[in-house]
Motif scaffolding. Structure first.
Motif, PDB file in Angstrom:
ATOM      1  N   PRO A 140       0.644  -1.140   0.064  1.00  0.00           N
ATOM      2  CA  PRO A 140       0.130   0.224   0.025  1.00  0.00           C
ATOM      3  C   PRO A 140       0.925   1.306  -0.054  1.00  0.00           C
ATOM      4  N   ALA A 141       0.400   2.312  -0.367  1.00  0.00           N
ATOM      5  CA  ALA A 141       0.841   3.678  -0.605  1.00  0.00           C
ATOM      6  C   ALA A 141       1.108   4.139   1.035  1.00  0.00           C
ATOM      7  N   GLY A 142       2.079   5.048   1.112  1.00  0.00           N
ATOM      8  CA  GLY A 142       2.468   5.688   2.224  1.00  0.00           C
ATOM      9  C   GLY A 142       3.616   4.941   3.155  1.00  0.00           C
ATOM     10  N   GLU A 143       4.417   5.766   4.055  1.00  0.00           N
ATOM     11  CA  GLU A 143       5.341   5.162   4.873  1.00  0.00           C
ATOM     12  C   GLU A 143       4.693   3.846   5.796  1.00  0.00           C
ATOM     13  N   LYS A 144       5.495   2.821   5.871  1.00  0.00           N
ATOM     14  CA  LYS A 144       5.021   1.846   6.606  1.00  0.00           C
ATOM     15  C   LYS A 144       6.339   0.796   7.032  1.00  0.00           C
ATOM     16  N   ASP A 145       5.926  -0.100   7.930  1.00  0.00           N
ATOM     17  CA  ASP A 145       7.168  -1.045   8.250  1.00  0.00           C
ATOM     18  C   ASP A 145       6.536  -2.277   7.598  1.00  0.00           C
ATOM     19  N   VAL A 146       7.536  -2.979   7.094  1.00  0.00           N
ATOM     20  CA  VAL A 146       7.263  -4.206   6.302  1.00  0.00           C
ATOM     21  C   VAL A 146       8.128  -5.297   6.679  1.00  0.00           C
ATOM     22  N   GLU A 147       7.726  -6.446   6.836  1.00  0.00           N
ATOM     23  CA  GLU A 147       8.341  -7.522   7.303  1.00  0.00           C
ATOM     24  C   GLU A 147       8.232  -8.580   6.404  1.00  0.00           C
ATOM     25  N   VAL A 148       9.134  -9.157   5.804  1.00  0.00           N
ATOM     26  CA  VAL A 148       9.020 -10.482   4.810  1.00  0.00           C
ATOM     27  C   VAL A 148      10.075 -11.649   5.705  1.00  0.00           C
ATOM     28  N   TRP A 149       8.872 -12.513   6.182  1.00  0.00           N
ATOM     29  CA  TRP A 149       9.510 -13.835   6.879  1.00  0.00           C
ATOM     30  C   TRP A 149       9.729 -14.757   6.045  1.00  0.00           C
ATOM     31  N   LEU A 150      11.026 -15.325   5.947  1.00  0.00           N
ATOM     32  CA  LEU A 150      11.464 -16.318   5.174  1.00  0.00           C
ATOM     33  C   LEU A 150      11.039 -17.717   5.573  1.00  0.00           C
TER      34      LEU A 150
END
Length: 385
Positions: A140-150
């Motif tokens: 989504p647009a906007g500043e955000k916290d993203v985690e990609v769990w392997l």
């Protein structure tokens, strides 16, 4: 370790993959393709020639990319290594869980990659080399916290990362929880990487998890204790027992002193850190029957993977371990130490015989995703350490 700089393509911007973008790994090894996360440091790996340990410590259980960004598109190139046991049902490809501001938004798989074929009875393996896969993550647009769990049970090299907006490491001031355990802590039989019980407990409790769950390898190895000793931690837990039983590794005489020595080593680096010593959860085949565990040949003939206990209950009197014996010894160790920062957690309170009636272990050894959720919720509910 110096960061790996990667090139961008099209409108995507190249991102520096460095240790600050990767959480839950203790080391990132540069390879011919990219970076391979390890959950044990190189010096520790060098102290064992066990192929099982080397296989599982490089499976990134609890490892995730953690980013703060305004990007609406990430492209992550990965090279997975798929593990297949010859003559058994094939394992599904691993999953990548994408979280935005703490909420799960997408689950992806990476087809292709390397394939490791393992002979279950001998441990012999053959590696077929494959090519990387690109995961496209729409955000989504906007500043955000993203985690990609392997994928927790699939070795994964991080090859390249591209984004359409700058990416920064995600700040994290949560208490760091370092946990060590067996394949149950590792997440065996759980489907998705946010489902293993330590991940469930960490997310419910607001903790930054370092998961040192090592499938088949919670064996009181001194180099693991030294790794925990040397790893910054606000909270520590150690779950011991099932691997000692199902590998028929120790006798009762040796278990207590070995656990004391293990805890002594951890205390050398963490003299006052809260530590929980967790005994095994319920496992019917080994409650009163010693190891070793063995494949259930009847189940294999039906196309299922399951295990049986092959020990003789009469040998408990001579010192062989069962889960009942292990729980008794671990409770005694905690009582004798008189350590105000050490507590004993009975695994039967996390998953007991009544729970097994409702949520049976699919292969007689490992809980499924629902049971992992139950264990994680109960552990989190224990509250303050």
């Amino acid at each position: 370790m110096p960061p790996l700089t990667v090139a961008g393509s099209g409108r995507q911007t190249g991102v520096v993959i460095d240790p600050n973008l990767v959480r839950g790994a203790l080391e990132l090894e540069p390879t011919d393709r990219g970076l391979l996360p390890h959950r044990l440091p190189a010096w520790a790996r060098a102290q064992s020639d066990d192929p099982q340990l080397h296989l599982v410590e490089a499976q990134p259980a609890g490892v995730r990319l953690a980013l703060r960004t305004a990007a609406t598109r990430l492209e992550l190139d990965v090279l997975p290594t798929k593990r297949r046991y010859v003559g058994t049902p094939q394992r599904p490809d691993g999953w990548y869980d994408v979280l935005v501001d703490g909420e799960l938004v997408e689950r992806l798989q990476a087809p292709g990659g390397n394939v490791l074929d393992v002979e279950m009875m001998t441990g012999a393996s053959t590696l077929t080399v494959g090519e990387p896969t690109t995961l496209v993550i729409e955000l989504p647009a906007g500043e955000k916290d993203v985690e990609v769990w392997l994928p927790h049970d699939e070795q994964t090299e991080l090859v390249d990362l591209r984004a359409d907006s700058p990416v920064a490491p995600l700040p994290d001031d949560r208490p760091r929880w370092v946990h060590h355990g067996s394949s149950i802590s590792h997440g065996s039989v759980a489907t998705y990487p946010t489902e293993p019980w330590p991940v469930v407990a960490a997310r419910l409790s607001g903790l930054d998890l370092v998961n040192l769950g090592l499938g088949g390898s919670a064996l009181l190895d001194p180099f693991v204790a030294r790794t925990i000793r040397d790893t910054p931690a606000d909270l520590i837990s150690v779950k011991l027992g099932i691997n000692l039983v199902n590998q028929d590794l120790l006798r009762r005489r040796a278990l207590g002193p070995a656990v004391h020595g293990y805890l002594d080593t951890i205390r050398d680096g963490h003299p006052d850190t809260p530590v929980r010593l967790i005994s095994p959860v319920h496992c019917a085949i080994h409650e009163a029957v010693p190891g070793p565990s063995a494949p259930d040949m009847a189940a294999l003939a039906e196309g299922r993977l399951a295990f049986v206990a092959s020990g003789d209950p009469a040998e408990v009197a001579t010192g062989k371990l069962t889960l009942e014996v292990v729980r008794e010894v671990l409770a005694e160790v905690v009582e004798r130490r008189g350590d105000p920062h050490l507590t004993y957690v009975d695994g039967l309170g996390l998953y007991g015989a009544a729970d097994a009636e409702r949520l049976p272990l699919p292969d007689n050894l490992h809980p499924d995703s629902a049971a992992h959720r139950l264990i994680g919720e109960r552990f989190a509910a224990l509250g303050d350490w």
